[in-house]
Design a protein around this motif. Structure first.
Motif, short mmCIF file in Angstrom:
data_model
loop_
_atom_site.label_atom_id
_atom_site.label_comp_id
_atom_site.label_asym_id
_atom_site.label_seq_id
_atom_site.Cartn_x
_atom_site.Cartn_y
_atom_site.Cartn_z
N ALA A 173 -4.65 -9.71 -9.00
CA ALA A 173 -3.33 -9.60 -9.63
C ALA A 173 -2.25 -9.35 -8.59
CB ALA A 173 -3.34 -8.48 -10.66
N ARG A 174 -2.61 -8.58 -7.57
CA ARG A 174 -1.66 -8.25 -6.51
C ARG A 174 -1.23 -9.50 -5.73
NH1 ARG A 174 -1.93 -6.68 -1.23
NH2 ARG A 174 -0.38 -5.15 -0.59
N THR B 31 8.08 -5.08 -5.33
CA THR B 31 6.91 -5.83 -5.78
C THR B 31 6.59 -7.04 -4.88
OG1 THR B 31 8.43 -6.87 -7.33
CG2 THR B 31 7.01 -5.14 -8.19
N LEU B 32 7.56 -7.46 -4.10
CA LEU B 32 7.28 -8.52 -3.13
C LEU B 32 6.23 -8.04 -2.14
CD1 LEU B 32 8.02 -11.21 -1.63
CD2 LEU B 32 9.80 -9.93 -0.46
N LEU B 33 6.30 -6.78 -1.77
CA LEU B 33 5.39 -6.23 -0.76
C LEU B 33 4.15 -5.61 -1.37
CD1 LEU B 33 8.05 -4.45 1.49
CD2 LEU B 33 7.27 -6.82 1.60
N ALA B 34 4.31 -5.01 -2.54
CA ALA B 34 3.23 -4.19 -3.08
C ALA B 34 2.57 -4.78 -4.31
CB ALA B 34 3.77 -2.79 -3.41
N GLY B 35 3.09 -5.91 -4.82
CA GLY B 35 2.55 -6.46 -6.05
C GLY B 35 3.03 -5.62 -7.23
N PRO B 36 2.38 -5.76 -8.41
CA PRO B 36 2.85 -5.05 -9.60
C PRO B 36 2.73 -3.55 -9.42
CG PRO B 36 0.77 -6.21 -10.03
CD PRO B 36 1.22 -6.63 -8.68
#
Lengths: 264, 264, 264, 264, 264
Positions: A173-174, B31-36
């Motif tokens: 998901a990430r 969230t670009l760097l860490a995802g959700p």
């Protein structure tokens, strides 16, 4: 608010069947990485069989598009999704080293007749510098696709030596979300088999998620269950390769898959 | 002396509120760097909540701009600040290696509708060659921004393994000044919490300094104090992310922040 | 033989005072490398003080030119010499590693209003490959400057870990000559203090040599003697930084220097 | 078969004297690599002395062409051959490391007034990857020269740490042939002193071979013998440097050489 | 389905003889890699002898095309296939290190008069990163060839230190298929001597396969048998070098080969 026309939005829409809002794509790019494999020795015959079944789109290498382009030169033929990268994760060099290279730019793909392009964003390379290069290449392709209105499908996957054989829903998901943040129009992702993980993936990814297939299961019932589970939990379609065509009657295999995706 | 028209000067002005001369921006690029991450699972819903509060500008990734661009297609909507780089300082690859890559050129960002762009200048990489590459990328973006009249915000920060967890006011002022010397139109910098360090930073930086927020404090009073201290000592505004939206009611969080910045 | 018009020749001429054939330039690019330093905390105030004295030219970073460009937008104002590279010799990264990067192309510098550009050719890097890259960058800038008629000043210096603290006249003359052979229009070089070494340097360099200053001497008489010795032995001018402006009254410091250069 | 016009063929022809079919060129590019050397301290005076003797062409660095271009701005003046690379084989960095860099493109050289360009193809680098890069740079320059009709002289030499001091006729003939296969219009090569090796070299190289001189022999008779032996065995001319001008009366030295080449 | 005109298809057709559907090409690019070799000392004489026999095409280096271009400037002359890369597998540097470099772009080759281009895809380098770079260069050339309608022949071979001296039919078929998937118009491949391996190779490769020759066999009967076996099992022609011209009477050698290919 005014309505905004977007040529890539128009083209993304054409990859889905309006009635179901889903897409059944067939990946026929395995031989680009592995050379001749069973049931794909004769690239043209395999391609004809796939096209005959009528999926929404077929993933091809540049060379197969050149050999079989006429099969797609038809009003009702499947759309062409061209692979524009070459992910080497244990495959081409046969040495285990992980490399990633581009084999076409979006503009070159469009000039060849592609309706969309696909490339990988891989999380798990042993060398993080290569991972960073891969990410940069995805962003660059996204910007170029936007400039020419060509949909970009990012195969956002957790592979490579740092991951081993794990299939971790959170990691998947990430990387899917990051692919979308970078500008993917569609994401092709792994389905762990767990419905709630598929739901979390679909919910946290701002663009449609298509599920990939992997090695042939050789079990049609399991395949159907896998597919229905994914779709029921938010996937917007599938991009299956060997599970669709690596069998005696590839047309029947793809037709059966289409039936599962759109008929249920 | 004649008055000189500068299109990027005009656009920098539009990032500030004329009455107060200050700017309240919200960073939604985590969230670009860490995802959700929590409260940002659904990118569009979070974005709607932020926009509803009416900050001067919102920082976005290219993908979120594509998904939510319509929210900004309005005369009074917040301005779009697009992140054009991908700073990997312990994050993306999950390996601890530090890398930096570009994900859009200023011209591509402008073509996507950006009103300004943001990128990092990081002091503290373990590999000084990468630090030098980062600096060169900032200079190159600055020259390209000047050519197309697009404001460049440089996030000039002291991070990375060579720095550890230190928050050294002198080092921060140093990298901020260097960012401005390279051609940044605005600098986004860390506030150590010490008023005299903020004053020294603002005094030695020839362009406006906006303060960044960092991880959520979960303490609104502390946040208000932190913000007022920075503004009282020369900061020209804030660019807060998680401290603004990572809460149950993101709109209220951003409105409260706007009130602190402009109402005092 | 016919007379040949050369736009860069015309512009080189404008960097010198016709009556004396000499040039007094002030280098105000220290803060690009070192951040805020004493008497240069407020970039604009320092710049105003320097301009008020009326030197032939001032060396600036791109960012300071952007902040203070109006000070130079005048018929009689000093010419702008823009630094287009970033020499890291123990400075920026604070690690001791030696790197060199470009921060503007000649064409970008010209578009920003520069009357000339300056960059380093450094002999003494610990890594000879970086030295070779630096040399190639100088040659490339020289070719680009020729194409647009912009004078190129090469700061040809013997620095770096392979040199240590030595100040070897022969080595300095060698790198100065190589800079000129590569296409520098002017050379900025170190003066060892020995008159015969200055003479040998000036005689073996086919383009005018300007002497650099280094750290503040804090001794006006020594500075005057140093300057006069250099000019008496063939130097065509000076490019002094901290020795000119790093003092209480920068205008007086620069005026005094101008008097030494042109009045004797 | 029809006659084909070739602009670079026309320009190659202009480098030879029609009566003898031979060419006497003087290399004055030593100072680019070594800085000021004896009898070349004053670049202009040395250049004037060489030009006065009237050789077919003079090899120059970009910087010396800029300083002395007027000497060549004349109907009967020697042609200008511009060096467009910087071969570091033990020289510039003074460290022994071997590097190769370009200092001008063929198009930039032509824009500066060059009638031909020269660059090295070196066999013997300790790092074969650099050798491969050098070869690629030669091919690239050849293609660019063809596009603009500019003759390319490749100095095809057996140098570097892998070769040591050897002077192996077979190796020299090998690299000369490869230079011609890559597209050199003329080859500048080492003469071992053995007539049959010169003959083999000339016979196996599909383009004219010019002999280089090396360090000053300080023995005019030996030089004359060396020159006559080379020409008698197939060399189409010489490109001598220090043996021509590194003496009290450079004009006389070059005149004597011209007499040897064309008068015999 | 409509008929599609393809300029590169038209040009591929011209490389084959219509009556037999086969192609007999002569490779005369050995000297590019190895320098002067027996029977190729005089490049022009060898070239004249080959052309006189009238094969479908001749493989040349850029330099030999420049020297002998007039031999091909004729309505009935063999087509020119230009080598655009330089594969170093134990050859040029004489060190054993394996490198690959480009020496012309497809557009440059076409500008020089080439009717097709050839380059290597080598499987077996000791450094997999170089293998990946080689693959990327092939893909890039393929895209450029498509844009200008120039046929690309990929020499898809199993060489290099990781392979040793093995001649493994499966590996050869694998790299041939990958070459075709990347976009080769024709594949030049090794024939192991085993008919069923040739058949498998031809059946699994979607474009025509031409067989390469290797070192001179010095046994005309063996050569004829080798050739006939390959053609009987699916090869569409040959590209022989030393086996064709490395003999006293090169014309007779090539004529004999043509007779074997087309006469049987």
């Amino acid at each position: 608010m005014t309505t905004v026309f977007s040529s890539s939005g128009l083209r993304v829409g054409r990859l889905f069947r309006r009635e179901t809002g889903l897409s059944c794509m067939v990946a026929f790019d395995r031989t680009l990485l592995a050379g001749p494999v069973e049931h794909a020795i004769d690239a043209r015959r395999a391609c004809e069989a796939i096209v005959a079944a009528g999926p929404e789109a077929v993933l091809l290498s540049p060379g197969v598009l050149k050999s079989c382009g006429d099969l797609f030169a038809d009003n009702r033929a499947p759309k062409v999704v061209l692979r524009i990268d070459y992910p080497m994760v244990g495959d081409f060099t046969l040495t285990g080293e992980e490399h990633h290279r581009m084999i076409a730019t979006p503009a070159q793909a469009q000039a060849m007749g592609a309706d969309a392009v696909v490339m990988c964003l891989i999380s798990g390379y042993d060398d993080p510098g290569r991972e960073a290069d891969n990410l940069e290449a995805v962003a660059e392709a996204a910007r170029q696709c936007e400039a020419i209105g060509l949909p970009l499908i990012v195969e956002a996957v957790v592979w490579g030596s740092r991951e081993g054989g794990r299939l971790d829903g959170e990691r998947i998901a990430r990387v899917a979300r990051i692919a979308a943040e970078l500008g993917a129009d569609l994401v092709k992702a792994q389905f762990t088999g767990e419905a709630e993980e598929m739901r979390a993936l679909a919910d946290s990814c701002p663009v449609p998620v298509l599920v990939l297939g992997g090695a042939a299961m050789n079990d049609d019932e399991a395949l159907a269950r896998f597919t229905r589970d994914a779709l029921a939990s938010g996937a917007r379609g599938v991009i299956f390769g060997r599970n669709a065509w690596q069998r005696e009657d590839a047309t029947a295999g793809v037709e059966q898959l289409i039936e599962i995706v759109h008929g249920t």
